[in-house]
Write a protein that holds these residues in place. Structure first.
Motif, short mmCIF file in Angstrom:
data_model
loop_
_atom_site.label_atom_id
_atom_site.label_comp_id
_atom_site.label_asym_id
_atom_site.label_seq_id
_atom_site.Cartn_x
_atom_site.Cartn_y
_atom_site.Cartn_z
N SER A 183 -67.16 53.68 42.36
CA SER A 183 -66.40 53.14 41.25
C SER A 183 -67.26 53.12 40.00
O SER A 183 -68.45 52.78 40.07
N SER A 193 -67.24 51.85 35.80
CA SER A 193 -66.57 51.05 34.79
C SER A 193 -67.29 51.21 33.46
O SER A 193 -68.48 51.54 33.42
N THR A 219 -62.02 47.49 28.88
CA THR A 219 -62.74 48.16 29.94
C THR A 219 -61.88 49.25 30.57
O THR A 219 -60.68 49.05 30.79
N TYR A 241 -61.82 51.94 33.94
CA TYR A 241 -62.37 52.10 35.28
C TYR A 241 -62.05 53.49 35.81
O TYR A 241 -61.04 54.09 35.44
#
Length: 114
Positions: free
Chosen positions: A18, A20, A76, A78
């Motif tokens: 992941s 971000s 943000t 992701y």
């Protein structure tokens, strides 16, 4: 606008990671956020982008495996990377566009081993 990315790392084929990226500074009008990547010896290429309203766009090579999302309240973006392949190995850079200006964050390395 400053873009601070986090995440990345090393995984084996088929694994997940992941990423971000949080924007700070003068955030008025950040219409698009997203990710590009650059593998050694290759040009930088689009991975995925997402508009403020949630419309996403993906490179054909990552469709069905990567998912981009965005939290406007947190400024943000992701990127969920699933079913990773060695060809996904690259430096992934966060991107934002606002008021006709492109902004880039520092890259984060994703390494996929076979």
């Amino acid at each position: 606008v400053q873009l601070q990315a986090s995440g990345g790392g090393s995984v084996q084929t088929g694994g997940s990671l992941s990423l971000s990226c949080t924007a700070s500074g003068s955030l008025f009008g950040l219409s698009v956020m997203g990710w590009y990547r650059q593998a050694p010896g290759n040009q930088r290429e689009l991975v995925a982008t997402i508009t403020r309203s949630g419309t996403s766009n993906y490179a054909d090579s990552v469709k069905g495996r990567f998912t981009i999302s965005r939290d406007n309240a947190k400024n943000t973006v992701y990127l969920q990377l699933n079913m990773l392949k060695p060809v996904d190995t690259a430096v992934y850079s966060c991107y934002a566009r606002g008021l006709g200006i492109d902004f880039w964050g520092q890259g984060t390395l994703v390494t996929v081993s076979s």
